[in-house]
Design a protein around this motif. Structure first.
Motif, PDB file in Angstrom:
ATOM      1  N   SER A  31       0.797  -1.227   0.000  1.00 55.54           N
ATOM      2  CA  SER A  31       0.000   0.000   0.000  1.00 55.54           C
ATOM      3  C   SER A  31       0.829   1.276   0.000  1.00 55.54           C
ATOM      4  O   SER A  31       0.335   2.338  -0.383  1.00 55.54           O
ATOM      5  N   GLY A  32       2.089   1.178   0.460  1.00 55.99           N
ATOM      6  CA  GLY A  32       2.893   2.387   0.611  1.00 55.99           C
ATOM      7  C   GLY A  32       2.612   3.135   1.898  1.00 55.99           C
ATOM      8  O   GLY A  32       3.149   4.229   2.118  1.00 55.99           O
ATOM      9  N   VAL A  33       1.782   2.558   2.777  1.00 54.17           N
ATOM     10  CA  VAL A  33       1.488   3.154   4.086  1.00 54.17           C
ATOM     11  C   VAL A  33       2.430   2.517   5.104  1.00 54.17           C
ATOM     12  O   VAL A  33       2.602   1.292   5.110  1.00 54.17           O
ATOM     13  N   ARG A  35       4.245   0.852   8.327  1.00 52.83           N
ATOM     14  CA  ARG A  35       3.796  -0.179   9.259  1.00 52.83           C
ATOM     15  C   ARG A  35       3.252   0.450  10.547  1.00 52.83           C
ATOM     16  O   ARG A  35       2.231   0.008  11.083  1.00 52.83           O
ATOM     17  N   SER A  36       3.942   1.469  11.061  1.00 51.19           N
ATOM     18  CA  SER A  36       3.502   2.104  12.304  1.00 51.19           C
ATOM     19  C   SER A  36       2.143   2.768  12.131  1.00 51.19           C
ATOM     20  O   SER A  36       1.281   2.676  13.022  1.00 51.19           O
ATOM     21  N   MET A  37       1.922   3.406  10.972  1.00 53.23           N
ATOM     22  CA  MET A  37       0.628   4.028  10.712  1.00 53.23           C
ATOM     23  C   MET A  37      -0.470   2.971  10.613  1.00 53.23           C
ATOM     24  O   MET A  37      -1.570   3.133  11.154  1.00 53.23           O
ATOM     25  N   LEU A  38      -0.178   1.853   9.925  1.00 49.68           N
ATOM     26  CA  LEU A  38      -1.157   0.767   9.820  1.00 49.68           C
ATOM     27  C   LEU A  38      -1.552   0.252  11.193  1.00 49.68           C
ATOM     28  O   LEU A  38      -2.736   0.024  11.471  1.00 49.68           O
ATOM     29  N   SER A  39      -0.559   0.046  12.040  1.00 47.15           N
ATOM     30  CA  SER A  39      -0.820  -0.456  13.378  1.00 47.15           C
ATOM     31  C   SER A  39      -1.702   0.505  14.167  1.00 47.15           C
ATOM     32  O   SER A  39      -2.651   0.095  14.854  1.00 47.15           O
ATOM     33  N   ASN A  47      -6.556   8.536  12.793  1.00 40.59           N
ATOM     34  CA  ASN A  47      -7.613   8.714  11.809  1.00 40.59           C
ATOM     35  C   ASN A  47      -6.966   8.830  10.424  1.00 40.59           C
ATOM     36  O   ASN A  47      -6.300   9.826  10.133  1.00 40.59           O
ATOM     37  N   PRO A  48      -7.161   7.820   9.576  1.00 44.25           N
ATOM     38  CA  PRO A  48      -6.506   7.857   8.259  1.00 44.25           C
ATOM     39  C   PRO A  48      -7.107   8.913   7.352  1.00 44.25           C
ATOM     40  O   PRO A  48      -8.304   9.196   7.407  1.00 44.25           O
ATOM     41  N   THR A  49      -6.265   9.512   6.515  1.00 41.86           N
ATOM     42  CA  THR A  49      -6.742  10.447   5.513  1.00 41.86           C
ATOM     43  C   THR A  49      -7.407   9.680   4.374  1.00 41.86           C
ATOM     44  O   THR A  49      -7.302   8.459   4.278  1.00 41.86           O
ATOM     45  N   LEU A  56      -5.013   1.755   1.047  1.00 36.82           N
ATOM     46  CA  LEU A  56      -5.225   0.495   1.759  1.00 36.82           C
ATOM     47  C   LEU A  56      -6.318  -0.347   1.111  1.00 36.82           C
ATOM     48  O   LEU A  56      -6.173  -1.568   0.976  1.00 36.82           O
ATOM     49  N   THR A  57      -7.410   0.292   0.689  1.00 34.36           N
ATOM     50  CA  THR A  57      -8.485  -0.484   0.063  1.00 34.36           C
ATOM     51  C   THR A  57      -8.036  -1.051  -1.277  1.00 34.36           C
ATOM     52  O   THR A  57      -8.393  -2.174  -1.633  1.00 34.36           O
TER      53      THR A  57
END
Length: 199
Positions: A31-33, A35-39, A47-49, A56-57
């Motif tokens: 996804s390019g997101v 790991r820490s943000m995913l967690s 709150n994801p932008t 992610l979707t």
């Protein structure tokens, strides 16, 4: 879901990730997101932008609108044809423009079998570190000029030819031609047995 009730996006994303047997590290790579943000998102601590949710979707292969509505795309029709448009096909590019990989396989298959449209610029090389033990790559050349190199040997490919080789060692694909070279790369991860490269 009530009008003033926010959808529980974090648990839904975590459920979809685990159903696809993806680690946080693997989903981060797809996804390019980070790991820490995913967690943090999965635990409800961030709150994801819109851009993060979209990435992610797409990586998970689920519908953005259904996620926001509190529904997951597995609940819809099973006989529908899933179309991924050119604009939504994920790409990985080298910073210097030497190569490009278009991810054609479903995110649900990540870590099991993956396939990519591969393009390498003239005189350039796609170099890869060793993958997991017993990983095998199949490279089918769509153009001339490609050469596969591993510690076990060097194999030029003509248009239409396929090379199968161990990818659990350092390996690279070079374009020795004067035009961009293209190929289909299929990566088969460990299936619990030694890879059969012949036959």
């Amino acid at each position: 879901m009530e009008l003033n009730e926010a959808p529980e996006i974090g648990p839904a994303l975590q459920r979809e990730r685990k159903q696809r047997r993806l680690t946080l590290d693997r989903l981060a790579a797809l996804s390019g997101v980070s790991r820490s943000m995913l967690s943090q998102i999965e635990r409800g601590e961030a709150n994801p932008t819109f851009a993060v949710l979209w990435a992610l979707t797409q990586a998970l292969g689920i519908d953005f609108s259904q996620l926001i509505a509190g529904e997951i795309a597995g609940n819809g029709r099973t006989d529908a044809i899933d179309l991924v448009t050119v604009a939504l096909t994920p790409e990985i590019r080298s910073p210097d423009g030497a190569w490009r990989l278009r991810i054609l396989s479903s995110p649900a298959l990540a870590g099991s079998i993956e396939w990519y449209e591969t393009e390498i610029a003239p005189g350039c090389r796609l170099q890869s570190a060793p993958h997991a033990p017993r990983t095998v790559e199949h490279l089918t050349a769509w153009t001339d000029g490609l050469v596969v190199e591993t510690e076990h040997g060097r194999q030029p490919l003509g248009k239409g030819e396929t090379a199968r080789y161990r990818a659990d060692v350092a390996h690279g694909i070079a374009n020795t031609g004067d035009e961009p070279a293209r190929a289909l790369m299929v990566v088969l991860y460990d299936q619990g047995r030694e890879p059969a490269l012949r036959g």
